[in-house]
Write a protein that holds these residues in place. Sequence first.
Motif, mmCIF file in Angstrom:
data_model
loop_
_atom_site.group_PDB
_atom_site.id
_atom_site.type_symbol
_atom_site.label_atom_id
_atom_site.label_comp_id
_atom_site.label_asym_id
_atom_site.label_seq_id
_atom_site.Cartn_x
_atom_site.Cartn_y
_atom_site.Cartn_z
ATOM 1 N N THR A 1 0.831 -1.202 0.000
ATOM 2 C CA THR A 1 0.000 0.000 0.000
ATOM 3 C C THR A 1 0.865 1.252 0.000
ATOM 4 O OG1 THR A 1 -1.809 -1.128 1.143
ATOM 5 C CG2 THR A 1 -1.781 1.270 1.257
ATOM 6 N N ALA A 2 1.884 1.241 0.854
ATOM 7 C CA ALA A 2 2.784 2.400 0.936
ATOM 8 C C ALA A 2 3.598 2.554 -0.341
ATOM 9 C CB ALA A 2 3.714 2.249 2.142
ATOM 10 N N GLN A 3 4.047 1.443 -0.905
ATOM 11 C CA GLN A 3 4.884 1.511 -2.110
ATOM 12 C C GLN A 3 4.082 2.034 -3.298
ATOM 13 O OE1 GLN A 3 7.853 -1.542 -2.536
ATOM 14 N NE2 GLN A 3 7.452 -1.770 -4.709
ATOM 15 N N ARG A 4 2.853 1.570 -3.460
ATOM 16 C CA ARG A 4 2.013 2.073 -4.547
ATOM 17 C C ARG A 4 1.757 3.568 -4.375
ATOM 18 N NH1 ARG A 4 -1.082 -1.351 -7.957
ATOM 19 N NH2 ARG A 4 -2.409 0.466 -8.254
ATOM 20 N N ALA A 5 1.483 3.973 -3.154
ATOM 21 C CA ALA A 5 1.216 5.395 -2.901
ATOM 22 C C ALA A 5 2.444 6.234 -3.228
ATOM 23 C CB ALA A 5 0.800 5.595 -1.447
ATOM 24 N N MET A 6 3.629 5.750 -2.837
ATOM 25 C CA MET A 6 4.863 6.476 -3.129
ATOM 26 C C MET A 6 5.067 6.609 -4.630
ATOM 27 S SD MET A 6 8.230 5.955 -4.281
ATOM 28 C CE MET A 6 8.651 4.238 -3.919
ATOM 29 N N GLN B 1 2.834 6.374 -7.077
ATOM 30 C CA GLN B 1 1.815 7.206 -7.714
ATOM 31 C C GLN B 1 2.031 8.682 -7.401
ATOM 32 O OE1 GLN B 1 -1.638 5.144 -6.163
ATOM 33 N NE2 GLN B 1 -1.868 3.922 -8.015
ATOM 34 N N ASP B 2 2.429 8.971 -6.179
ATOM 35 C CA ASP B 2 2.715 10.366 -5.818
ATOM 36 C C ASP B 2 3.871 10.927 -6.650
ATOM 37 O OD1 ASP B 2 0.700 10.329 -3.977
ATOM 38 O OD2 ASP B 2 1.999 10.083 -2.229
ATOM 39 N N ALA B 3 4.784 10.040 -7.057
ATOM 40 C CA ALA B 3 5.942 10.469 -7.852
ATOM 41 C C ALA B 3 5.653 10.453 -9.351
ATOM 42 C CB ALA B 3 7.137 9.569 -7.542
ATOM 43 N N GLY B 4 4.417 10.148 -9.708
ATOM 44 C CA GLY B 4 4.033 10.193 -11.112
ATOM 45 C C GLY B 4 4.071 8.871 -11.855
ATOM 46 N N TRP B 5 4.370 7.785 -11.170
ATOM 47 C CA TRP B 5 4.352 6.475 -11.819
ATOM 48 C C TRP B 5 2.902 6.054 -12.063
ATOM 49 C CZ3 TRP B 5 8.797 2.852 -11.988
ATOM 50 C CH2 TRP B 5 9.992 3.429 -11.550
ATOM 51 N N CYS C 1 3.510 -3.750 -11.466
ATOM 52 C CA CYS C 1 4.108 -3.210 -12.676
ATOM 53 C C CYS C 1 3.723 -1.745 -12.796
ATOM 54 C CB CYS C 1 3.623 -3.977 -13.906
ATOM 55 S SG CYS C 1 4.372 -5.598 -14.086
ATOM 56 N N ALA C 2 4.668 -0.927 -13.209
ATOM 57 C CA ALA C 2 4.419 0.507 -13.290
ATOM 58 C C ALA C 2 5.239 1.126 -14.407
ATOM 59 C CB ALA C 2 4.762 1.179 -11.960
ATOM 60 N N ARG C 3 4.695 2.214 -14.958
ATOM 61 C CA ARG C 3 5.409 3.003 -15.953
ATOM 62 C C ARG C 3 5.980 4.238 -15.266
ATOM 63 N NH1 ARG C 3 5.232 3.760 -21.572
ATOM 64 N NH2 ARG C 3 3.470 2.324 -21.804
ATOM 65 N N ALA C 4 7.265 4.455 -15.417
ATOM 66 C CA ALA C 4 7.920 5.603 -14.778
ATOM 67 C C ALA C 4 7.508 6.900 -15.468
ATOM 68 C CB ALA C 4 9.429 5.442 -14.820
ATOM 69 N N PRO C 5 7.513 8.007 -14.734
ATOM 70 C CA PRO C 5 7.115 9.283 -15.332
ATOM 71 C C PRO C 5 8.124 9.824 -16.335
ATOM 72 C CG PRO C 5 7.884 9.602 -13.082
ATOM 73 C CD PRO C 5 7.790 8.115 -13.301
ATOM 74 N N PRO D 1 6.458 -3.984 -22.730
ATOM 75 C CA PRO D 1 7.474 -2.931 -22.875
ATOM 76 C C PRO D 1 7.025 -1.625 -22.246
ATOM 77 C CG PRO D 1 6.312 -3.287 -24.950
ATOM 78 C CD PRO D 1 5.862 -4.377 -24.025
ATOM 79 N N GLY D 2 8.017 -0.844 -21.815
ATOM 80 C CA GLY D 2 7.719 0.465 -21.260
ATOM 81 C C GLY D 2 7.334 0.453 -19.797
ATOM 82 N N HIS D 3 7.414 -0.690 -19.150
ATOM 83 C CA HIS D 3 7.049 -0.801 -17.741
ATOM 84 C C HIS D 3 8.172 -1.478 -16.957
ATOM 85 C CE1 HIS D 3 3.094 -0.063 -19.492
ATOM 86 N NE2 HIS D 3 2.647 0.217 -18.293
ATOM 87 N N TRP D 4 8.070 -1.346 -15.658
ATOM 88 C CA TRP D 4 8.994 -1.994 -14.728
ATOM 89 C C TRP D 4 8.181 -2.787 -13.713
ATOM 90 C CZ3 TRP D 4 14.057 -1.304 -15.911
ATOM 91 C CH2 TRP D 4 14.358 -0.241 -16.777
ATOM 92 N N ARG D 5 8.674 -3.963 -13.387
ATOM 93 C CA ARG D 5 8.044 -4.738 -12.308
ATOM 94 C C ARG D 5 8.861 -4.528 -11.045
ATOM 95 N NH1 ARG D 5 8.747 -10.923 -12.536
ATOM 96 N NH2 ARG D 5 10.548 -10.299 -11.293
ATOM 97 N N LEU D 6 8.164 -4.148 -9.982
ATOM 98 C CA LEU D 6 8.834 -3.857 -8.717
ATOM 99 C C LEU D 6 8.280 -4.767 -7.627
ATOM 100 C CD1 LEU D 6 8.164 -0.891 -10.267
ATOM 101 C CD2 LEU D 6 9.637 -0.112 -8.422
#
Length: 326
Positions: free
Chosen positions: A247-252, A254-258, A269-273, A297-302
């Motif tokens: 929950t905290a990691q997703r919020a971090m 998303q707040d940073a634009g991912w 999985c997320a796309r960086a800003p 493509p274009g995403h990162w798995r964390l």
Amino acid sequence: MSGIHGGPDALGVPRWDFSTNANACGPCPMALAAVQRADPQHYPDPGYTALRCALAAFHSVAVERIVVAGSASEFIARITAAVVRTGGQSVWWPVLAYGDYAHAAQAWGLQRVNEPAQADLLWLCEPASPLGNAEPMANTVAGQGGVVVLDRAYEPLRLSGHCSLGAEALDRVWQLWSPNKALGLTGVRGAYAIAPLQGLALAQTLTRMAPSWPLGAHAVAMLNAWVQVDTQRWLAQSCVQLAEWKTAQRAMLQDAGWQCLPSEANYVCARAPQALDVPALRAQGIKLRDTTSLGLPGHWRLGVLPPAAQQALHTAVLETTKETSP
């Protein structure tokens, strides 16, 4: 491309390793102690009699349905070879999937088909890789006539939702289990599969095709520990912790634009800003998993990691972005 994987690389073990889906609460103390006590002086029982009985009891299935494997990847290769050996010519897997399904198919000359009904071998994974979600084709695929394998590597690390297949459907498919991720012991290779009710002949074929002693003493110890009550209790508690960190990691992020995609497992999985300076991040001890080889493509798995790792990622991304800005 199966050679792309998370975890340590030529630079060693990353300090903040988001690139693997191992349980960040691990290693499981009970499983680690069992591995450390393992007797490396002697061969294991070549038939793995006691281990197979323990695994069968854990899953409430007949022992004849248990097939041990050197790892999930080893089983993927072996069952692909077995299907080819019995005349199979075609294979189906989801658009987004673990690369070893394709690697094994290519190695054995299976043709990939777009329609599950046309396939002799079919692959499912839940929670899926790389997304960590439910597989919308699961029930359709499970009803096909070919050899269907459900890869359950991440089932023990499911943080929400439930398996798409009910008990009856599960008895019609192969279930592939590789608990080392859940136990935080990815360096110990060892897995097993549960044959479907109508799959005992293939189970015997797979056993005959295995090399001698596919599991060493340490893998046997890990799998024996896996089925113990205290290990399962630790796993359940770790999933509670992982859910909070997620929950905290997703919020971090998303707040940073991912842009984060839905996930039911201990990874997202997320796309960086902006474009990431991967070498600079790796130099700071941070490793991410590019999902291009997994079909995204274009995403990162964390993988979900503790707050200190999350903060390190956030700070490093900001710093590398400043350094590369015009």
